[in-house]
Structures are given as structure tokens and as C-alpha cells.
Design a protein around this motif. Structure first.
Motif, PDB file in Angstrom:
ATOM      1  N   SER A 167       0.857  -1.182   0.000  1.00 39.84           N
ATOM      2  CA  SER A 167       0.000   0.000   0.000  1.00 39.84           C
ATOM      3  C   SER A 167       0.898   1.239   0.000  1.00 39.84           C
ATOM      4  CB  SER A 167      -0.881  -0.031   1.259  1.00 39.84           C
ATOM      5  OG  SER A 167      -1.193   1.276   1.682  1.00 39.84           O
ATOM      6  N   THR A 168       0.575   2.217  -0.845  1.00 38.67           N
ATOM      7  CA  THR A 168       1.391   3.444  -0.881  1.00 38.67           C
ATOM      8  C   THR A 168       1.274   4.183   0.461  1.00 38.67           C
ATOM      9  OG1 THR A 168      -0.439   4.602  -1.948  1.00 38.67           O
ATOM     10  CG2 THR A 168       1.318   3.786  -3.383  1.00 38.67           C
ATOM     11  N   GLN A 222      -1.037  -2.329  -6.159  1.00 36.48           N
ATOM     12  CA  GLN A 222      -0.954  -2.514  -4.703  1.00 36.48           C
ATOM     13  C   GLN A 222      -1.487  -3.914  -4.367  1.00 36.48           C
ATOM     14  OE1 GLN A 222      -1.644   1.585  -2.467  1.00 36.48           O
ATOM     15  NE2 GLN A 222      -3.471   0.995  -3.546  1.00 36.48           N
ATOM     16  N   LYS A 264      -2.137  -4.807  -1.137  1.00 41.27           N
ATOM     17  CA  LYS A 264      -3.107  -4.670  -0.048  1.00 41.27           C
ATOM     18  C   LYS A 264      -3.608  -3.233   0.030  1.00 41.27           C
ATOM     19  CE  LYS A 264      -0.798  -8.206   2.708  1.00 41.27           C
ATOM     20  NZ  LYS A 264       0.160  -8.377   3.801  1.00 41.27           N
ATOM     21  N   GLY A 265      -4.116  -2.732  -1.115  1.00 43.19           N
ATOM     22  CA  GLY A 265      -4.626  -1.363  -1.162  1.00 43.19           C
ATOM     23  C   GLY A 265      -5.699  -1.168  -0.081  1.00 43.19           C
ATOM     24  N   LYS A 266      -5.584  -0.075   0.659  1.00 41.60           N
ATOM     25  CA  LYS A 266      -6.499   0.143   1.784  1.00 41.60           C
ATOM     26  C   LYS A 266      -7.560   1.184   1.444  1.00 41.60           C
ATOM     27  CE  LYS A 266      -3.428   1.428   4.841  1.00 41.60           C
ATOM     28  NZ  LYS A 266      -2.821   1.757   6.139  1.00 41.60           N
ATOM     29  N   ARG A 297     -11.324   3.168   3.028  1.00 38.91           N
ATOM     30  CA  ARG A 297     -11.773   3.649   4.335  1.00 38.91           C
ATOM     31  C   ARG A 297     -12.552   2.559   5.058  1.00 38.91           C
ATOM     32  NH1 ARG A 297     -14.607   8.835   4.637  1.00 38.91           N
ATOM     33  NH2 ARG A 297     -15.519   8.432   2.599  1.00 38.91           N
ATOM     34  N   TYR A 315      -2.330   4.979  -7.983  1.00 40.70           N
ATOM     35  CA  TYR A 315      -2.342   4.809  -6.521  1.00 40.70           C
ATOM     36  C   TYR A 315      -1.229   5.699  -5.988  1.00 40.70           C
ATOM     37  CZ  TYR A 315      -4.286   0.718  -8.728  1.00 40.70           C
ATOM     38  OH  TYR A 315      -4.983  -0.103  -9.582  1.00 40.70           O
ATOM     39  N   THR A 359       0.238   8.461  -2.687  1.00 38.90           N
ATOM     40  CA  THR A 359       0.105   9.023  -1.336  1.00 38.90           C
ATOM     41  C   THR A 359       1.012  10.242  -1.203  1.00 38.90           C
ATOM     42  OG1 THR A 359      -0.412   6.855  -0.404  1.00 38.90           O
ATOM     43  CG2 THR A 359       0.324   8.538   1.147  1.00 38.90           C
ATOM     44  N   ASP A 403     -15.401  11.318  -1.401  1.00 38.32           N
ATOM     45  CA  ASP A 403     -15.571  10.336  -2.476  1.00 38.32           C
ATOM     46  C   ASP A 403     -15.790  11.107  -3.764  1.00 38.32           C
ATOM     47  OD1 ASP A 403     -15.410   8.136  -0.902  1.00 38.32           O
ATOM     48  OD2 ASP A 403     -17.563   7.745  -0.816  1.00 38.32           O
ATOM     49  N   LYS A 443     -18.450   5.534  -8.130  1.00 35.49           N
ATOM     50  CA  LYS A 443     -17.195   6.023  -7.554  1.00 35.49           C
ATOM     51  C   LYS A 443     -16.034   5.861  -8.532  1.00 35.49           C
ATOM     52  CE  LYS A 443     -14.677   5.501  -3.259  1.00 35.49           C
ATOM     53  NZ  LYS A 443     -14.884   5.369  -1.835  1.00 35.49           N
ATOM     54  N   GLY A 459     -11.162   7.562  -4.614  1.00 38.06           N
ATOM     55  CA  GLY A 459     -11.367   7.598  -3.165  1.00 38.06           C
ATOM     56  C   GLY A 459     -10.117   8.120  -2.475  1.00 38.06           C
ATOM     57  N   ILE A 460     -10.311   8.641  -1.270  1.00 40.89           N
ATOM     58  CA  ILE A 460      -9.200   9.240  -0.534  1.00 40.89           C
ATOM     59  C   ILE A 460      -9.141   8.663   0.871  1.00 40.89           C
ATOM     60  CG2 ILE A 460      -8.336  11.429   0.432  1.00 40.89           C
ATOM     61  CD1 ILE A 460      -9.728  12.742  -2.059  1.00 40.89           C
ATOM     62  N   LEU A 461      -7.959   8.246   1.264  1.00 40.21           N
ATOM     63  CA  LEU A 461      -7.772   7.719   2.618  1.00 40.21           C
ATOM     64  C   LEU A 461      -6.762   8.603   3.338  1.00 40.21           C
ATOM     65  CD1 LEU A 461      -8.206   5.398   4.701  1.00 40.21           C
ATOM     66  CD2 LEU A 461      -6.206   4.301   3.691  1.00 40.21           C
ATOM     67  N   ILE A 478      -4.608   8.706  -2.434  1.00 43.90           N
ATOM     68  CA  ILE A 478      -5.667   8.863  -3.433  1.00 43.90           C
ATOM     69  C   ILE A 478      -5.592   7.713  -4.444  1.00 43.90           C
ATOM     70  CG2 ILE A 478      -6.701  10.417  -5.156  1.00 43.90           C
ATOM     71  CD1 ILE A 478      -5.412  12.751  -3.834  1.00 43.90           C
ATOM     72  N   GLY A 479      -6.716   7.071  -4.669  1.00 39.01           N
ATOM     73  CA  GLY A 479      -6.791   6.024  -5.688  1.00 39.01           C
ATOM     74  C   GLY A 479      -7.760   6.489  -6.759  1.00 39.01           C
TER      75      GLY A 479
HETATM   76  C1  BTN Z   1     -11.847   4.903   0.000  1.00 38.29           C
HETATM   77  O1  BTN Z   1     -12.230   3.912   0.639  1.00 38.29           O
HETATM   78  O2  BTN Z   1     -12.628   5.561  -0.690  1.00 38.29           O
HETATM   79  C2  BTN Z   1     -10.403   5.332   0.084  1.00 38.29           C
HETATM   80  C3  BTN Z   1      -9.554   4.661  -0.968  1.00 38.29           C
HETATM   81  C4  BTN Z   1      -8.127   5.125  -0.955  1.00 38.29           C
HETATM   82  C5  BTN Z   1      -7.257   4.315  -1.886  1.00 38.29           C
HETATM   83  C6  BTN Z   1      -5.869   4.870  -1.997  1.00 38.29           C
HETATM   84  S1  BTN Z   1      -4.942   4.097  -3.280  1.00 38.29           S
HETATM   85  C7  BTN Z   1      -3.512   4.918  -2.737  1.00 38.29           C
HETATM   86  C8  BTN Z   1      -3.527   4.884  -1.217  1.00 38.29           C
HETATM   87  N1  BTN Z   1      -2.939   3.646  -0.733  1.00 38.29           N
HETATM   88  C9  BTN Z   1      -3.844   2.860  -0.140  1.00 38.29           C
HETATM   89  O3  BTN Z   1      -3.601   1.748   0.354  1.00 38.29           O
HETATM   90  N2  BTN Z   1      -5.040   3.471  -0.132  1.00 38.29           N
HETATM   91  C10 BTN Z   1      -4.989   4.766  -0.764  1.00 38.29           C
END
Ligand code: BTN
Length: 283
Positions: free
Chosen positions: A53-54, A77, A79-81, A83, A97, A99, A141, A148, A151-153, A170-171
């Protein structure tokens, strides 16, 4: 590295260093910084073919004192995360992807404001490349035709009354096709290619996003949230509509009135009182 050819960064004035795990660190050369001393976002980039994950990698870098404005990008990624502990679909070679490591001198209570700053930057970059005005669903969002697209975490480390760092991850779904989305998000997600019917160059989009992030973040630092809010509200379509919101305290409903100077959503409740929602998700 498929995402961005390294030679291109060299031509743009970056020095390149190979790093582990399998990636590159790009640093803007001093003579370039002298020409644009005010630039914050993009003095340093970390590029990876594939990482978990970034945000996780940026967290490690930030703990090691990586400077403000550093950008971490991955082509895929593992294990992209998302919210609320959700997974973020992060296939290779089609999306972005990224950060941003930010170190604003603000109190931890104000950290959610950076959600609005990042969402505005992403919405502007999307509008610029796709020619379609996306909708921002509070707080961050980004939707096109109610689906969608980005998305932004936001993640933060703070101590006492001060933010240590904020990570804005940001993805953006750029060229992923409709049939490639996993079943559970197929009907909820879209990409810039699906929405426009055109292939979107990721490099060009990335450039727009980094420029918009730099500009929005600098406006935020110098003028505060007000000017960001004005532009942000223009991308949101919920005003005067009934919304249901999932908050850390449970569900709440009301008419969406406004966003206040702290970035909190103001809801008009049935009995006429106004509820202030600091964090949550519109259903
Ligand atoms: C959401 O749930 O809307 C937030 C999504 C965020 C995804 C981005 S991709 C780049 C960065 N690295 C991650 O693991 N998540 C965020």
C-alpha cells in the motif's frame, strides 16, 4: 517501471536512485528548486512497480523524517487500503495509486480539512483530463454519474496538540474496464475510461493531479480553508437534499445544509436543530 518512464523524470530535472523494495527515489535537482522555490508537492517521488500500500510505505518514510510534499506512487498494490478497513481494488497498469506526505502546522482536530483539500485537487484534475465535472460526495468520495471513480484515505500521526504528519492517499480508477471490477463493486464503481469512452494517459493525469494538489495545498496553507471550501462546494450536489450518514456514533439523517470552516457537515434535523458531523460517510 511501466507507470512512468524514469528517463522522463530525468528530463524533468530529477536525479534518480534505485531503492529497495524494487523501486526508485527521484529528487528534484537544486537548480530546479531554485527556479520554483515555492513548490511543495513533488520535490521527491518514490516509484514502485508493486507494493502492499502506498499509504503504508509513506507511513514508514514519514516516520523516518521524509520531508513534506514527498509523493509515493505504485503501479499496483497488493493490499490497497480503503476507508473503514475496506480493501481498495488496485490492479496493475491501469489506475493511479498515490500518497502525499503532508506536514501542516495544524491541530489534529483540523486534519479532516485535508480531505477536502485532496478531494478538490482530485476533482479538478479529473475534470481537466476527462472534460467531465465529477461530483464530490462529502467528505471525499469522487463520483461520475453516481459511481465512484476515486477515493481518498487520510491517515495521521500526531502528538499532544500538533500534527506530526498526514498521509493523503488517493486512488483513481483511470483505464480499468467495467468487466475487470470485482463483483461486489461492479455496479458501484466506474473509471475515467468507462465514463469518457476514451483511453486516458496516466502520466498526463498524474501530472495534473500533482499540480492541482500543490496548488490546493499551498492555497490552504496560505489562506486557510475558506477559498478551498468555496471551490469544493461547487463540486457537491447534496445541498438541500435529505442524506443518511454513517458516523462513528451510528447512523443519522437530515437535510444537508452546508460545510463549516472546519470541514464539518451541517445537517438540519427534523426538529429544527443543526447537527455537526465531523467525520462519516454518506450512504
Ligand atoms: C476509500 O475507501 O474511498 C479510500 C480509498 C483510498 C485508496 C488509496 S490508493 C492509494 C492509497 N494507498 C492505499 O492503500 N489506499 C490509498
Amino acid at each position: 517501471m511501466i507507470l512512468y518512464p524514469i528517463s522522463l523524470f530525468e528530463r524533468m530535472g530529477y536525479s534518480v536512485q534505485g531503492i529497495k523494495p524494487e523501486g526508485y527515489r527521484l529528487t528534484l535537482r537544486p537548480e530546479k528548486i531554485e527556479k520554483e522555490p515555492e513548490i511543495i508537492i513533488g520535490k521527491n517521488f518514490y516509484l514502485f512497480e508493486e507494493i502492499d500500500s502506498t499509504n503504508d510505505l509513506a507511513w514508514t518514510l514519514a516516520l523516518e523524517d521524509e520531508e513534506e510534499g514527498t509523493v509515493v506512487i505504485a503501479n499496483a498494490q497488493r493490499k490497497g487500503k480503503g476507508r473503514r478497513g475496506r480493501h481498495w481494488f488496485s490492479p496493475s497498469g491501469v489506475n493511479l495509486y498515490v500518497t502525499f506526505i503532508l506536514r501542516p502546522c495544524i491541530s489534529p482536530q483540523k486534519a479532516p480539512q485535508l480531505s477536502l483539500v485532496s478531494a478538490l485537487a482530485a476533482a479538478k484534475a479529473i475534470e481537466k483530463i476527462a472534460g467531465i465535472k465529477p461530483e464530490i460526495k462529502w467528505p471525499n468520495d469522487i463520483l461520475i454519474q453516481r459511481k465512484k471513480v476515486a477515493g481518498i484515505l487520510l491517515e495521521m500521526k500526531s502528538h499532544e496538540d500538533k500534527v506530526d504528519f498526514i498521509l493523503a492517499g488517493i486512488g483513481v480508477n483511470i483505464n480499468v474496464g467495467k468487466d475487470e471490477f470485482p463483483g461486489e463493486i461492479k455496479d458501484l464503481a466506474t473509471s475515467l475510461r468507462i465514463a469518457t469512452g476514451k483511453f486516458i494517459p496516466r502520466l498526463k493525469f498524474g501530472k495534473f493531479l500533482f499540480q492541482e494538489m500543490d496548488s490546493c495545498y499551498r492555497i490552504y496553507l496560505s489562506q486557510g480553508l475558506s477559498s478551498i471550501l468555496l471551490a469544493w462546494k461547487n463540486y457537491s450536489e447534496i445541498w438541500g437534499k435529505k442524506v443518511e450518514i454513517f458516523t462513528p456514533k451510528g447512523y443519522t439523517t437530515g437535510l444537508a445544509l452546508d460545510v463549516d470552516q472546519e470541514g464539518a457537515l451541517l445537517l438540519l434535523k427534523e426538529k429544527g436543530e443543526v447537527e455537526r458531523i465531523i467525520s462519516g460517510e454518506i450512504q
